[in-house]
Motif scaffolding. Structure first.
Motif, PDB file in Angstrom:
ATOM      1  N   ALA A 143       0.787  -1.236  -0.091  1.00 35.17           N
ATOM      2  CA  ALA A 143      -0.223  -0.122   0.066  1.00 35.17           C
ATOM      3  C   ALA A 143       0.922   1.069   0.002  1.00 35.17           C
ATOM      4  CB  ALA A 143      -0.894   0.000   1.213  1.00 35.17           C
ATOM      5  N   LEU A 144       2.038   1.169   0.746  1.00 32.63           N
ATOM      6  CA  LEU A 144       2.935   2.332   0.590  1.00 32.63           C
ATOM      7  C   LEU A 144       3.720   2.425  -0.461  1.00 32.63           C
ATOM      8  CD1 LEU A 144       3.974   2.541   4.538  1.00 32.63           C
ATOM      9  CD2 LEU A 144       2.181   4.009   3.226  1.00 32.63           C
ATOM     10  N   GLY A 145       3.880   1.267  -1.360  1.00 31.53           N
ATOM     11  CA  GLY A 145       5.006   0.923  -2.187  1.00 31.53           C
ATOM     12  C   GLY A 145       6.219   0.890  -1.936  1.00 31.53           C
ATOM     13  N   VAL A 146       6.390   0.151  -0.580  1.00 30.62           N
ATOM     14  CA  VAL A 146       7.746  -0.084  -0.065  1.00 30.62           C
ATOM     15  C   VAL A 146       8.080  -1.642  -0.069  1.00 30.62           C
ATOM     16  CG1 VAL A 146       9.067   0.036   1.994  1.00 30.62           C
ATOM     17  CG2 VAL A 146       7.460   1.880   1.556  1.00 30.62           C
ATOM     18  N   PRO A 147       9.100  -1.811  -0.960  1.00 34.14           N
ATOM     19  CA  PRO A 147       9.616  -3.235  -1.047  1.00 34.14           C
ATOM     20  C   PRO A 147      10.302  -3.839   0.363  1.00 34.14           C
ATOM     21  CG  PRO A 147      11.380  -1.932  -1.935  1.00 34.14           C
ATOM     22  CD  PRO A 147      10.170  -1.035  -1.609  1.00 34.14           C
ATOM     23  N   ALA A 148      10.034  -5.378   0.545  1.00 30.32           N
ATOM     24  CA  ALA A 148      10.790  -5.750   1.682  1.00 30.32           C
ATOM     25  C   ALA A 148      12.222  -5.558   1.766  1.00 30.32           C
ATOM     26  CB  ALA A 148      10.402  -7.076   1.728  1.00 30.32           C
ATOM     27  N   CYS A 152      16.296  -6.377  -1.671  1.00 24.15           N
ATOM     28  CA  CYS A 152      17.476  -5.739  -1.988  1.00 24.15           C
ATOM     29  C   CYS A 152      18.654  -6.145  -1.052  1.00 24.15           C
ATOM     30  CB  CYS A 152      17.352  -4.221  -1.968  1.00 24.15           C
ATOM     31  SG  CYS A 152      15.915  -3.108  -2.867  1.00 24.15           S
ATOM     32  N   HIS A 153      18.510  -6.182   0.386  1.00 27.33           N
ATOM     33  CA  HIS A 153      19.763  -6.455   1.185  1.00 27.33           C
ATOM     34  C   HIS A 153      19.888  -7.742   1.497  1.00 27.33           C
ATOM     35  CE1 HIS A 153      20.106  -2.205   2.157  1.00 27.33           C
ATOM     36  NE2 HIS A 153      18.742  -2.074   2.030  1.00 27.33           N
ATOM     37  N   GLY A 154      19.288  -8.945   0.613  1.00 22.85           N
ATOM     38  CA  GLY A 154      19.526 -10.285   0.675  1.00 22.85           C
ATOM     39  C   GLY A 154      18.596 -11.017   1.753  1.00 22.85           C
ATOM     40  N   ARG A 156      18.979 -13.073   3.882  1.00 17.67           N
ATOM     41  CA  ARG A 156      19.452 -13.360   5.285  1.00 17.67           C
ATOM     42  C   ARG A 156      20.035 -11.580   5.753  1.00 17.67           C
ATOM     43  NH1 ARG A 156      24.417 -15.739   5.363  1.00 17.67           N
ATOM     44  NH2 ARG A 156      24.883 -14.936   3.380  1.00 17.67           N
ATOM     45  N   LEU A 157      19.560 -10.995   5.222  1.00 20.09           N
ATOM     46  CA  LEU A 157      19.846  -9.482   5.465  1.00 20.09           C
ATOM     47  C   LEU A 157      21.172  -9.180   5.798  1.00 20.09           C
ATOM     48  CD1 LEU A 157      16.491  -9.074   7.665  1.00 20.09           C
ATOM     49  CD2 LEU A 157      17.094  -7.730   5.579  1.00 20.09           C
ATOM     50  N   THR A 158      22.132  -9.972   5.262  1.00 23.68           N
ATOM     51  CA  THR A 158      23.594  -9.525   5.390  1.00 23.68           C
ATOM     52  C   THR A 158      24.016  -9.032   4.061  1.00 23.68           C
ATOM     53  OG1 THR A 158      23.989 -11.853   4.468  1.00 23.68           O
ATOM     54  CG2 THR A 158      23.915 -11.662   6.730  1.00 23.68           C
ATOM     55  N   GLY A 159      23.443  -8.572   3.154  1.00 26.33           N
ATOM     56  CA  GLY A 159      23.865  -7.655   2.251  1.00 26.33           C
ATOM     57  C   GLY A 159      23.634  -8.542   0.623  1.00 26.33           C
ATOM     58  N   ARG A 160      24.253  -7.927  -0.362  1.00 21.84           N
ATOM     59  CA  ARG A 160      24.161  -8.868  -1.536  1.00 21.84           C
ATOM     60  C   ARG A 160      25.376  -8.014  -2.351  1.00 21.84           C
ATOM     61  NH1 ARG A 160      18.811  -9.395  -5.349  1.00 21.84           N
ATOM     62  NH2 ARG A 160      19.195  -7.302  -5.790  1.00 21.84           N
ATOM     63  N   GLN A 161      26.145  -8.749  -2.971  1.00 25.10           N
ATOM     64  CA  GLN A 161      27.296  -8.579  -3.613  1.00 25.10           C
ATOM     65  C   GLN A 161      26.520  -8.111  -4.880  1.00 25.10           C
ATOM     66  OE1 GLN A 161      30.238  -8.238  -2.813  1.00 25.10           O
ATOM     67  NE2 GLN A 161      30.878  -9.984  -1.423  1.00 25.10           N
ATOM     68  N   PRO A 162      27.105  -6.821  -5.664  1.00 22.99           N
ATOM     69  CA  PRO A 162      28.382  -6.289  -5.257  1.00 22.99           C
ATOM     70  C   PRO A 162      28.219  -4.778  -4.526  1.00 22.99           C
ATOM     71  CG  PRO A 162      27.972  -5.799  -7.397  1.00 22.99           C
ATOM     72  CD  PRO A 162      27.006  -6.503  -7.194  1.00 22.99           C
ATOM     73  N   HIS A 163      27.146  -4.352  -4.463  1.00 22.25           N
ATOM     74  CA  HIS A 163      26.806  -3.044  -4.074  1.00 22.25           C
ATOM     75  C   HIS A 163      25.809  -2.895  -2.786  1.00 22.25           C
ATOM     76  CE1 HIS A 163      29.210  -1.979  -7.399  1.00 22.25           C
ATOM     77  NE2 HIS A 163      28.301  -2.059  -8.244  1.00 22.25           N
ATOM     78  N   VAL A 164      25.026  -3.909  -2.198  1.00 27.19           N
ATOM     79  CA  VAL A 164      24.129  -3.788  -1.276  1.00 27.19           C
ATOM     80  C   VAL A 164      24.508  -4.213   0.114  1.00 27.19           C
ATOM     81  CG1 VAL A 164      21.782  -4.116  -0.626  1.00 27.19           C
ATOM     82  CG2 VAL A 164      22.367  -4.028  -3.214  1.00 27.19           C
ATOM     83  N   PRO A 165      24.706  -3.238   1.025  1.00 26.16           N
ATOM     84  CA  PRO A 165      25.216  -3.564   2.479  1.00 26.16           C
ATOM     85  C   PRO A 165      24.312  -4.450   3.131  1.00 26.16           C
ATOM     86  CG  PRO A 165      24.066  -1.516   2.356  1.00 26.16           C
ATOM     87  CD  PRO A 165      24.036  -2.005   0.989  1.00 26.16           C
ATOM     88  N   PRO A 233      13.816  -4.514  -6.791  1.00 25.75           N
ATOM     89  CA  PRO A 233      12.496  -4.011  -6.942  1.00 25.75           C
ATOM     90  C   PRO A 233      12.089  -2.815  -7.517  1.00 25.75           C
ATOM     91  CG  PRO A 233      13.090  -4.310  -4.785  1.00 25.75           C
ATOM     92  CD  PRO A 233      14.272  -4.703  -5.450  1.00 25.75           C
ATOM     93  N   MET A 234      13.124  -1.867  -7.289  1.00 25.69           N
ATOM     94  CA  MET A 234      12.982  -0.372  -7.824  1.00 25.69           C
ATOM     95  C   MET A 234      14.135  -0.155  -8.666  1.00 25.69           C
ATOM     96  SD  MET A 234      11.522   1.113  -4.250  1.00 25.69           S
ATOM     97  CE  MET A 234      11.202   2.728  -5.102  1.00 25.69           C
ATOM     98  N   ALA A 235      13.830   1.024  -9.249  1.00 20.44           N
ATOM     99  CA  ALA A 235      14.987   1.731 -10.219  1.00 20.44           C
ATOM    100  C   ALA A 235      15.975   2.381  -9.286  1.00 20.44           C
ATOM    101  CB  ALA A 235      14.267   2.468 -11.308  1.00 20.44           C
ATOM    102  N   CYS A 236      17.119   1.885  -9.171  1.00 24.13           N
ATOM    103  CA  CYS A 236      18.057   2.679  -8.433  1.00 24.13           C
ATOM    104  C   CYS A 236      19.303   3.169  -9.632  1.00 24.13           C
ATOM    105  CB  CYS A 236      18.928   1.772  -7.420  1.00 24.13           C
ATOM    106  SG  CYS A 236      17.589   1.027  -6.210  1.00 24.13           S
ATOM    107  N   GLY A 237      19.868   4.350  -9.019  1.00 24.07           N
ATOM    108  CA  GLY A 237      20.859   4.892  -9.927  1.00 24.07           C
ATOM    109  C   GLY A 237      21.962   4.252 -10.345  1.00 24.07           C
ATOM    110  N   PRO A 238      22.519   4.610 -11.240  1.00 26.69           N
ATOM    111  CA  PRO A 238      23.700   3.590 -11.734  1.00 26.69           C
ATOM    112  C   PRO A 238      24.922   3.990 -10.916  1.00 26.69           C
ATOM    113  CG  PRO A 238      23.531   5.434 -13.206  1.00 26.69           C
ATOM    114  CD  PRO A 238      22.313   5.575 -12.207  1.00 26.69           C
ATOM    115  N   LEU A 239      25.891   2.972 -10.805  1.00 28.77           N
ATOM    116  CA  LEU A 239      26.846   2.859 -10.082  1.00 28.77           C
ATOM    117  C   LEU A 239      28.071   2.762 -10.839  1.00 28.77           C
ATOM    118  CD1 LEU A 239      25.857   0.526  -6.970  1.00 28.77           C
ATOM    119  CD2 LEU A 239      25.900   3.028  -7.069  1.00 28.77           C
TER     120      LEU A 239
END
Length: 251
Positions: A143-148, A152-154, A156-165, A233-239
């Motif tokens: 309803a808020l348009g907020v993904p889980a 993005c963060h994996g 297990r919430l330990t991050g995802r290679q190569p750019h997500v903490p 799940p959302m468009a994020c800026g290029p790195l």
């Protein structure tokens, strides 16, 4: 009176012993100087003053753990401080004279540290707050348009290679402050700035709930970031790719 007199004699003897100790120390030879080792770990001790020994988070709640974070994430945060998308004077002063290649070297150093995490700090929350925090982390809010967070963060919430903490092992105050910084623009990324969008859609109660839940969660046995997964799940800026930095490219 006898007890008081005995106490006074003991106190005077203590003062005399302390004075002798000071005199002995003053005339003792100074310890030999330790040789300076010009290593990367030695040069990066300035980082551990705030971030903790070997890149662990400090216990005061305001500095994040950087050990074991993905190198791409750490590299881009250093770039963000240097290029004005993040604002913390001490960090800006430290990274401003450094070129891309050296920032990438720093990022790789801390990304390569595999250190144990301390147990999570207990966070006082009501059952409803805990449930809301877990729901935002694991399911999001359509309803808020907020993904889980896990999208993005994996898982297990330990991050995802190569750019997500990772989001676990961080103090609640730090997590709350970062969402506030995304909301106000004090912390930014290249457009489209997906975290700014998410922060704007979350109310203060939601931020407190998810930050408290994340901060109280134990970490899995394997705390390393996940391997790259599917699309975000959302468009994020290029790195910026770190390839130019690793090859010795300039700023």
């Amino acid at each position: 009176m006898g007890t008081l007199t005995a106490w006074a004699r003991a106190w005077r003897r203590g003062l005399a012993a302390a004075g002798l100790c000071l005199l002995t120390t003053a005339h003792a030879a100074p310890p030999p100087a330790r040789p300076f080792e010009d290593t990367l770990a030695q040069r990066l001790q300035a980082c551990t003053v705030c971030h903790g020994a070997e890149g662990r988070a400090a216990p005061d709640g305001y500095y994040p753990r950087i050990a074991g974070k993905p190198a791409g994430y750490l590299y881009h945060q250093l770039l963000n401080f240097r290029e004005g998308r993040r604002h913390y004077r001490l960090m800006v002063q430290m990274v401003d004279p450094l070129d891309d290649a050296y920032l990438w070297t720093i990022a790789e150093h801390f990304a390569g540290l595999n250190l144990p995490y301390p147990p999570p700090t207990a966070v006082r929350q009501t059952p409803a707050e805990r449930a809301r925090g877990e729901r935002l982390a694991r399911q999001g809010d359509a309803a808020l348009g907020v993904p889980a967070c896990i999208q993005c963060h994996g898982a297990r919430l330990t991050g995802r290679q190569p750019h997500v903490p990772g989001l676990l092992g961080l103090p609640r105050d730090y997590l709350t402050a970062q969402v506030g910084a995304w909301r106000t623009g004090l912390r930014r990324a290249h457009a489209p700035d997906c975290m700014h969008t998410i922060a704007e859609r979350l109310g203060p109660e939601d931020v407190a709930a998810v930050a408290g839940w994340l901060a109280s969660q134990p970490l899995p046995a394997d705390t390393r970031p996940d391997t790259p997964g599917g699309p975000l799940p959302m468009a994020c800026g290029p790195l910026r790719t770190p390839a130019t930095a690793a090859a010795g490219g300039g700023r």
